[in-house]
Design a protein around this motif. Sequence first.
Motif, PDB file in Angstrom:
ATOM      1  N   ASP A   1       8.327   5.952  -1.666  1.00 28.57           N
ATOM      2  CA  ASP A   1       7.013   5.861  -1.028  1.00 28.57           C
ATOM      3  C   ASP A   1       6.865   4.485  -0.394  1.00 28.57           C
ATOM      4  N   ALA A   2       6.822   4.452   0.948  1.00 26.20           N
ATOM      5  CA  ALA A   2       6.734   3.181   1.636  1.00 26.20           C
ATOM      6  C   ALA A   2       5.358   2.590   1.422  1.00 26.20           C
ATOM      7  N   GLY A   3       5.328   1.286   1.277  1.00 22.27           N
ATOM      8  CA  GLY A   3       4.062   0.601   1.170  1.00 22.27           C
ATOM      9  C   GLY A   3       3.523   0.304   2.543  1.00 22.27           C
ATOM     10  N   THR A   5       3.302  -1.475   5.916  1.00 21.97           N
ATOM     11  CA  THR A   5       4.255  -2.200   6.749  1.00 21.97           C
ATOM     12  C   THR A   5       3.543  -2.812   7.953  1.00 21.97           C
ATOM     13  N   SER A  24       1.128  -0.050   9.552  1.00 23.29           N
ATOM     14  CA  SER A  24       1.199   1.328   9.061  1.00 23.29           C
ATOM     15  C   SER A  24       0.751   1.336   7.616  1.00 23.29           C
ATOM     16  N   LYS A  26      -0.106   2.515   3.670  1.00 23.72           N
ATOM     17  CA  LYS A  26       0.610   3.191   2.586  1.00 23.72           C
ATOM     18  C   LYS A  26       0.348   4.688   2.691  1.00 23.72           C
ATOM     19  N   SER A  27       1.351   5.472   2.339  1.00 22.44           N
ATOM     20  CA  SER A  27       1.233   6.917   2.410  1.00 22.44           C
ATOM     21  C   SER A  27       0.023   7.397   1.617  1.00 22.44           C
ATOM     22  N   SER A  73      -2.377   4.692  11.349  1.00 18.26           N
ATOM     23  CA  SER A  73      -1.857   3.371  11.670  1.00 18.26           C
ATOM     24  C   SER A  73      -2.877   2.621  12.525  1.00 18.26           C
ATOM     25  N   GLY A 104       0.058  -5.508   3.239  1.00 12.94           N
ATOM     26  CA  GLY A 104       1.354  -5.612   3.875  1.00 12.94           C
ATOM     27  C   GLY A 104       1.860  -7.045   3.792  1.00 12.94           C
TER      28      GLY A 104
ATOM     29  N   GLN B  44       3.672 -11.584   0.424  1.00  7.63           N
ATOM     30  CA  GLN B  44       3.095 -10.286   0.081  1.00  7.63           C
ATOM     31  C   GLN B  44       2.028 -10.457  -0.987  1.00  7.63           C
TER      32      GLN B  44
END
Lengths: 112, 115
Positions: A1-3, A5, A24, A26-27, A73, A104, B44
């Motif tokens: 799961d991408a955070g 970005t 973008s 987080k999902s 996004s 991000g 971060q």
Amino acid sequence: DAGVTQSPTHLIKTRGQQVTLRCSPKSGHDTVSWYQQALGQGPQFIFQYYEEEERQRGNFPDRFSGHQFPNYSSELNVNALLLGDSALYLCASRDRGAYEQYFGPGTRLTVT
Amino acid sequence: AQTVTQSQPEMSVQEAETVTLSCTYDTSENNYYLFWYKQPPSRQMILVIRQEAYKQQNATENRFSVNFQKAAKSFSLKISDSQLGDTAMYFCAFMKHGAGNQFYFGTGTSLTVIP
């Protein structure tokens, strides 16, 4: 799961130019906020988007504008850059019903 | 308007020791959330711990705990058994209750863990 970005990582612009930063979320998140973090300071809220509209805005001039796309996004645009716009720009996302924000890695903008 | 104050610009602690970072805030709200975020040199922002104002019990996350004093509007962070990886900027943040509200951040405390 991408955070969350962000792109680009670094950017150098000349005073008076325009810049676009991208984020973008987080999902699963539908709300995006942008923050400006000057060197040695805490993040300052710029604005927040959900349902493709600006919902809240901090104390920033109209030179700062944004957009949110149907895929959630977002872009941050800054016109007529000033030296004082040099900062780390952070994007944060969350689900609208939640209160936790996920950040991000930021875009470092340098205005010369 | 909400304000968040962190009065300790820099702190240091020996590895394995305990350190407490201070935060005070000013608000007329009764329902809100408080957070501590960590920002290492990688930039971060990472959520360390959160506290709901309506909860009297102090939040705890492993080595991290808070001392939440609602009447005094104080929200300190205690790090136990400090590790080298705890070296970072720590920001205290406030958010009013309600969807879509913004975060208000303090100016941060730079923590260095000394080996």
